[in-house]
Write a protein that holds these residues in place. Structure first.
Motif, PDB file in Angstrom:
ATOM      1  N   PHE A 189      30.707 -18.580  19.810  1.00  0.00           N
ATOM      2  CA  PHE A 189      29.463 -19.316  20.021  1.00  0.00           C
ATOM      3  C   PHE A 189      28.309 -18.427  20.488  1.00  0.00           C
ATOM      4  N   TYR A 190      28.478 -17.118  20.374  1.00  0.00           N
ATOM      5  CA  TYR A 190      27.378 -16.216  20.719  1.00  0.00           C
ATOM      6  C   TYR A 190      27.194 -15.200  19.592  1.00  0.00           C
ATOM      7  N   LEU A 191      25.956 -15.085  19.128  1.00  0.00           N
ATOM      8  CA  LEU A 191      25.604 -14.162  18.065  1.00  0.00           C
ATOM      9  C   LEU A 191      24.405 -13.347  18.537  1.00  0.00           C
ATOM     10  N   ALA A 192      24.607 -12.029  18.640  1.00  0.00           N
ATOM     11  CA  ALA A 192      23.558 -11.128  19.132  1.00  0.00           C
ATOM     12  C   ALA A 192      22.998 -11.611  20.463  1.00  0.00           C
ATOM     13  N   GLY A 193      23.882 -12.108  21.315  1.00  0.00           N
ATOM     14  CA  GLY A 193      23.481 -12.549  22.643  1.00  0.00           C
ATOM     15  C   GLY A 193      22.882 -13.936  22.698  1.00  0.00           C
ATOM     16  N   GLN A 194      22.755 -14.607  21.554  1.00  0.00           N
ATOM     17  CA  GLN A 194      22.159 -15.940  21.497  1.00  0.00           C
ATOM     18  C   GLN A 194      23.245 -16.993  21.277  1.00  0.00           C
ATOM     19  N   PHE A 195      23.083 -18.132  21.952  1.00  0.00           N
ATOM     20  CA  PHE A 195      24.053 -19.210  21.820  1.00  0.00           C
ATOM     21  C   PHE A 195      23.864 -19.905  20.470  1.00  0.00           C
ATOM     22  N   VAL A 196      24.950 -20.098  19.743  1.00  0.00           N
ATOM     23  CA  VAL A 196      24.939 -20.819  18.470  1.00  0.00           C
ATOM     24  C   VAL A 196      26.114 -21.793  18.483  1.00  0.00           C
ATOM     25  N   TRP A 197      26.102 -22.731  17.555  1.00  0.00           N
ATOM     26  CA  TRP A 197      27.201 -23.700  17.458  1.00  0.00           C
ATOM     27  C   TRP A 197      27.582 -23.809  15.985  1.00  0.00           C
ATOM     28  N   PRO A 198      28.333 -22.829  15.454  1.00  0.00           N
ATOM     29  CA  PRO A 198      28.578 -22.766  14.008  1.00  0.00           C
ATOM     30  C   PRO A 198      29.618 -23.756  13.495  1.00  0.00           C
ATOM     31  N   PHE A 199      30.530 -24.202  14.364  1.00  0.00           N
ATOM     32  CA  PHE A 199      31.554 -25.145  13.909  1.00  0.00           C
ATOM     33  C   PHE A 199      32.064 -25.950  15.094  1.00  0.00           C
ATOM     34  N   THR A 200      32.741 -27.025  14.784  1.00  0.00           N
ATOM     35  CA  THR A 200      33.353 -27.857  15.810  1.00  0.00           C
ATOM     36  C   THR A 200      34.789 -28.135  15.421  1.00  0.00           C
ATOM     37  N   LEU A 201      35.675 -28.123  16.396  1.00  0.00           N
ATOM     38  CA  LEU A 201      37.080 -28.447  16.153  1.00  0.00           C
ATOM     39  C   LEU A 201      37.361 -29.833  16.718  1.00  0.00           C
ATOM     40  N   GLN A 202      37.761 -30.722  15.833  1.00  0.00           N
ATOM     41  CA  GLN A 202      38.093 -32.086  16.219  1.00  0.00           C
ATOM     42  C   GLN A 202      39.598 -32.300  16.065  1.00  0.00           C
ATOM     43  N   GLN A 203      40.172 -33.082  16.949  1.00  0.00           N
ATOM     44  CA  GLN A 203      41.572 -33.449  16.772  1.00  0.00           C
ATOM     45  C   GLN A 203      41.656 -34.897  16.322  1.00  0.00           C
ATOM     46  N   ARG A 204      42.387 -35.112  15.245  1.00  0.00           N
ATOM     47  CA  ARG A 204      42.600 -36.480  14.773  1.00  0.00           C
ATOM     48  C   ARG A 204      43.602 -37.179  15.699  1.00  0.00           C
ATOM     49  N   GLN A 205      43.201 -38.331  16.214  1.00  0.00           N
ATOM     50  CA  GLN A 205      44.065 -39.147  17.054  1.00  0.00           C
ATOM     51  C   GLN A 205      44.113 -40.566  16.514  1.00  0.00           C
ATOM     52  N   ILE A 206      45.164 -41.260  16.880  1.00  0.00           N
ATOM     53  CA  ILE A 206      45.284 -42.673  16.545  1.00  0.00           C
ATOM     54  C   ILE A 206      45.203 -43.460  17.842  1.00  0.00           C
ATOM     55  N   ARG A 207      44.272 -44.387  17.927  1.00  0.00           N
ATOM     56  CA  ARG A 207      44.089 -45.133  19.169  1.00  0.00           C
ATOM     57  C   ARG A 207      44.124 -46.639  18.896  1.00  0.00           C
ATOM     58  N   LEU A 208      44.254 -47.391  19.958  1.00  0.00           N
ATOM     59  CA  LEU A 208      44.273 -48.849  19.850  1.00  0.00           C
ATOM     60  C   LEU A 208      42.852 -49.375  19.683  1.00  0.00           C
ATOM     61  N   GLN A 209      42.698 -50.305  18.770  1.00  0.00           N
ATOM     62  CA  GLN A 209      41.402 -50.932  18.509  1.00  0.00           C
ATOM     63  C   GLN A 209      41.645 -52.397  18.162  1.00  0.00           C
ATOM     64  N   HIS A 210      40.620 -53.200  18.224  1.00  0.00           N
ATOM     65  CA  HIS A 210      40.769 -54.595  17.798  1.00  0.00           C
ATOM     66  C   HIS A 210      39.563 -55.002  16.959  1.00  0.00           C
ATOM     67  N   LYS A 211      39.783 -55.982  16.114  1.00  0.00           N
ATOM     68  CA  LYS A 211      38.682 -56.550  15.342  1.00  0.00           C
ATOM     69  C   LYS A 211      37.793 -57.377  16.266  1.00  0.00           C
ATOM     70  N   ASP A 212      36.508 -57.419  15.945  1.00  0.00           N
ATOM     71  CA  ASP A 212      35.614 -58.296  16.690  1.00  0.00           C
ATOM     72  C   ASP A 212      36.100 -59.738  16.555  1.00  0.00           C
ATOM     73  N   PHE A 213      35.935 -60.486  17.619  1.00  0.00           N
ATOM     74  CA  PHE A 213      36.326 -61.897  17.581  1.00  0.00           C
ATOM     75  C   PHE A 213      35.304 -62.714  18.353  1.00  0.00           C
ATOM     76  N   ASN A 214      35.392 -64.019  18.230  1.00  0.00           N
ATOM     77  CA  ASN A 214      34.517 -64.914  18.980  1.00  0.00           C
ATOM     78  C   ASN A 214      35.286 -66.162  19.366  1.00  0.00           C
TER      79      ASN A 214
END
Length: 659
Positions: A452-477
Motif C-alpha cells: 500500500f505504499y508506492l514511492a513513499g505515497q499511500f495507495v490502495w491498489p487492491f482489496t482482499l475480501q473473504q466470502r462468508q455465509i451469514r444468517l439473513q431473513h426476508k423482509d416481512f410485515n
C-alpha cells in the motif's frame, strides 16, 4: 459537562461547516482520509514519513489543551519512564493498568484545543504506543467529541481482522503477495471478481448500485478468498462479526461517559437481556438445551488467536457471581444495604432501592477492571465476548439476581399503564423466512503494508475480501387489528418467544418491535414493516470503499454524505430472527403488549454510541417491561393474559439455497 460545552464552542465553526447540507467539505475530507490511512495496518509500524515526522513529539504545552489533568500528567510520566505497554503485547482495557494508559491518552486527544494539536498527538501515538491503546482512545474521542462525531471509524472487525478470523485465514492473508498472485493466479484459491459480484450488492443508501461507486473502485482489484467451513450448530450466530462487534461498540460507547444515570444502567441491562434472549431462541431453534444454561467446555475446533476461556478466569467470575448473589440475598432479607462509608440505607424508603441497584449492578466496564494481567481469550475481550458460550451462562445468573432484586423493591405502578376499553383482536403476519446469504468481508488491514505504499505515497491498489455465509431473513410485515371505545395514544411492544405454554419463568422473550400510535374508536388496522423496527441497522460500506469514496470526493467528483456508514451501536437487522427449520418450519410465538402512553417519550442518540443526552424511551415503564422482573403466573396474570395482550403462533422457514 462544562468541558464538553467549551470543546464544542472552540470548534463551532468547523462543526457547522462540516455538517452544512449533510455533505463533507474539503476540511472534513482531509480529516477523514487521514483517519482511514493512519489506522490502516495499525498493527504494523507507520510507513508514512510525513506523519512519522509530525508524530516525533507529544504536544505537552498545557496551553494547547482545554484541561491538562492528572490523567495526562501520570500518562506522560509513565511514557518517559518506559512503563507503557509495549506495542507487541496483548492489550485489554479490562486490565486496570491498560485502562489507565488508555484513559491518559484519551484525555490528550479529547482535551486538544484544535485539530492540529490532535493531529500531532494522533501521529505520535500511532508511532510510539501499543496499537490497542491507540485505537481504543481514538475510538472514544470519535464517539464522544461532538465536533468529530461526523468522522467515520472503520468497523472494529476491519481494523482487527486477526481477532475475528481463524488462523488459517489469517496465515493465508499475511502471506499473500500481490505480484506472485498476478503471475500464478490460476493456481490460487484467491480469485479476482467483477465489482458487480461483490456481496451484498444492496447497502444502506444504495451505494453499490451507483455510478459513483464504479468510479471510486475503478482502480481497485477486488480479490476474494473462500471461507472456512463451519461445524458448530451455533456458529452462524456466535461467529457473526456483526453480533460480536455490536456488543463491543456498545461497551466502548458507555465507557468514559460522564453522564451516568439510573436510566443508562437500566438500558445496559435491557440490552444484556435482549442478547441473552436472542441466544436462547437460537438454542431452542437448534434443539439444544436453553431453559437453564450451564458452563460450556472448550468446543471450538478452528484455531484462533484468542482462546475460549481459562480456568483462572472461570474461578474469578464464579467467585464474583457468588458474592453478588450473596449481597442481593442479604439486601432482600434485611431490606437494607451497606454503603461504601459503612452506613446502611433502608431500601424500602423513598428511592433508596435505586441506590442499591446501582451499587450491586455496575454496567460500565471501566468499573470492572482487574489488577492481574488478562491473557488473550474470547470471554474477557470486549471485541469477542459474545463468541464465548460461557458469556450467556454468566449473563443469565446476573440477570436472575437483577430481576429478583427488582421484583422485591420496584414500585408496583405498572397497572396504571394497562389501557382500558381496548382489545387486540388479531395479528396477521407475512411468511417468516431465513436463508444463508453470501457476503464479502474486508481483510485488507491484515495484508502486508508494503502493498500500500508506492514511492513513499499511500495507495490502495487492491482489496482482499473473504466470502462468508451469514444468517439473513426476508423482509416481512405484520398487521394488527385493535378495537377501542375511545381515542387513546398507545404503545405496542412485540416479543418473539418459544411456543411452550404454561410457566414463562425460563422462556426467552426477545423484543422485535415497539412503536407509538393513536387508536381511535372502532376497529383500527395497523401495518408494520420489519425495516421500520427501531434500533436496527442494515449493511454498511467497507473500509476499502470508504477510502475510495473519500478520494473521489476530494477530486470533486462526489458529494460525500456524512451518513455514509451505519451507526456503530445499532443491532444487525438480519439477526432478529433465529434460523428457521429446513424440512419442518420452526414453530414460535409472538406476544403483543399494549400500554398507555404517558407523553414522556424521549429521543437519544444511543445508536451512534452517544449517551450524553440520555437514551431513547417511549414512557416511564421499565425498558424490559414486563420481563424486567421475575413474573409469577398466578399473582401477575394480568400482565401476561388480558385484552391488551395477544398471543400468536408463527412459523419460521429456512431456505438454504435461496441466496
Amino acid at each position: 459537562m462544562r468541558l464538553c460545552v467549551l470543546l464544542s464552542f472552540l470548534s463551532l465553526n468547523i462543526y457547522w461547516e462540516v455538517f452544512a447540507n449533510g455533505i463533507g467539505n474539503r476540511y472534513f475530507l482531509e480529516k477523514q482520509r487521514f483517519l482511514l490511512e493512519i489506522l490502516h495496518h495499525v498493527h504494523e509500524p507507520l510507513m508514512n514519513q510525513q506523519w512519522r515526522l509530525l508524530g516525533a513529539q507529544l504536544v505537552t504545552d498545557k496551553e494547547q489543551y482545554v484541561v491538562y489533568n492528572d490523567h495526562m500528567i501520570e500518562f506522560y510520566k509513565a511514557f518517559n519512564s518506559g512503563r507503557l505497554l509495549h506495542r507487541n503485547e496483548y492489550y485489554n482495557p479490562l486490565y486496570a493498568d491498560h485502562y489507565q494508559q488508555t484513559l491518559g491518552l484519551f484525555h490528550f486527544f479529547y482535551n486538544s484545543r484544535d485539530w492540529y494539536t490532535l493531529w500531532q498527538n494522533i501521529c505520535w501515538a500511532r508511532v510510539h504506543l501499543n496499537p490497542g491503546v491507540f485505537v481504543q482512545a481514538l475510538t472514544q474521542v470519535i464517539f464522544k467529541r461532538e465536533d468529530y462525531q461526523a468522522l467515520v471509524m472503520p468497523k472494529v472487525y476491519e481494523l482487527w481482522p486477526e481477532t475475528y478470523h481463524d488462523d488459517k485465514t489469517l496465515r493465508k492473508a499475511r502471506n499473500f503477495n500481490f505480484a506472485n498472485w498476478i503471475k500464478y493466479e490460476n493456481l490460487s484459491d484467491i480469485k479476482e471478481i467483477h465489482p458487480q459480484k461483490i456481496e451484498p450488492l444492496s447497502l444502506e443508501g444504495g451505494l453499490r448500485n451507483s455510478i459513483e461507486w464504479f468510479q471510486a473502485m475503478a482502480d481497485v482489484n477486488i480479490l476474494r478468498m473462500k471461507q472456512q467451513k463451519r461445524e458448530n450448530k451455533l456458529q452462524h450466530l456466535l461467529e457473526d462479526i456483526g453480533w460480536q462487534s455490536y456488543w463491543y461498540n456498545l461497551n466502548v460507547g458507555i465507557a468514559l461517559t460522564e453522564e451516568k444515570s439510573d436510566e443508562l444502567q437500566e438500558w445496559c441491562y435491557y440490552q444484556l437481556s435482549q442478547v441473552l434472549a436472542r441466544y436462547k431462541l437460537e438454542l431452542y431453534g437448534q434443539k439444544l438445551s436453553y431453559k437453564r444454561l450451564r458452563p460450556a467446555g472448550n468446543k471450538r475446533k478452528q484455531k484462533r488467536r484468542l482462546q475460549e476461556k481459562s480456568s483462572k478466569t472461570t474461578q474469578m467470575i464464579i467467585e464474583s457471581l457468588k458474592e453478588l448473589e450473596a449481597k442481593v440475598g442479604d439486601a432482600i432479607a434485611f431490606r437494607s444495604f451497606p454503603l461504601s462509608n459503612g452506613t446502611y440505607i433502608n431500601l424500602e424508603k423513598d428511592n433508596n432501592w435505586l441506590i442499591g441497584l446501582a451499587e450491586l449492578f455496575p454496567y460500565d466496564w471501566t468499573k470492572l477492571t482487574v489488577k492481574e494481567i488478562i491473557q488473550p481469550e474470547d470471554l474477557m475481550d470486549t471485541r469477542t465476548s459474545l463468541r464465548s458460550d460461557n458469556f450467556y451462562y454468566y449473563a443469565e445468573r446476573v440477570l436472575q439476581s437483577y430481576r429478583w432484586y427488582r421484583q422485591v423493591f420496584q414500585p408496583s405502578t405498572q397497572k396504571i399503564f394497562i389501557p382500558s376499553d381496548l382489545r387486540i383482536d388479531d395479528l396477521q403476519i407475512s411468511p417468516l423466512i431465513t436463508y444463508d446469504q453470501p457476503v464479502d468481508v474486508d481483510l485488507s488491514n491484515i495484508l502486508h503494508a508494503k502493498h500500500f505504499y508506492l514511492a513513499g505515497q499511500f495507495v490502495w491498489p487492491f482489496t482482499l475480501q473473504q466470502r462468508q455465509i451469514r444468517l439473513q431473513h426476508k423482509d416481512f410485515n405484520y398487521n394488527l387489528q385493535v378495537s377501542s371505545n375511545k381515542t387513546q395514544s398507545t404503545i405496542f411492544r412485540i416479543f418473539l418467544t418459544t411456543p411452550v405454554k404454561g410457566s414463562i419463568q425460563r422462556e426467552p422473550f426477545y423484543q422485535l418491535d415497539s412503536f407509538l400510535t393513536v387508536i381511535y374508536p372502532g376497529i383500527n388496522r395497523i401495518t408494520r414493516k420489519s425495516k421500520e423496527f427501531r434500533g436496527l441497522i442494515g449493511d454498511h460500506i467497507s473500509y476499502t470503499e470508504l477510502h475510495q469514496f473519500v478520494k473521489l470526493a476530494e477530486r470533486e467528483k462526489y458529494d460525500f454524505p456524512l451518513n455514509i456508514s451505519t451507526p456503530n451501536c445499532g443491532f444487525p437487522r438480519r439477526l432478529i430472527l433465529p434460523r428457521g427449520g429446513t424440512k419442518n418450519p420452526l414453530k414460535m410465538r409472538l406476544l403483543i403488549v399494549a400500554t398507555v402512553y404517558d407523553f414522556k417519550a424521549r429521543q437519544g442518540n444511543e445508536l451512534n454510541c452517544d449517551f450524553t443526552k440520555g437514551i431513547s424511551r417511549w414512557d416511564e415503564l421499565p425498558l424490559d417491561y414486563p420481563f424486567e422482573r421475575i413474573l409469577e403466573d398466578d399473582t401477575q396474570a394480568v400482565e401476561i393474559s388480558a385484552d391488551h395482550l395477544y398471543w400468536k403462533d408463527v412459523w419460521i422457514q429456512h431456505e438454504e439455497h435461496l441466496a
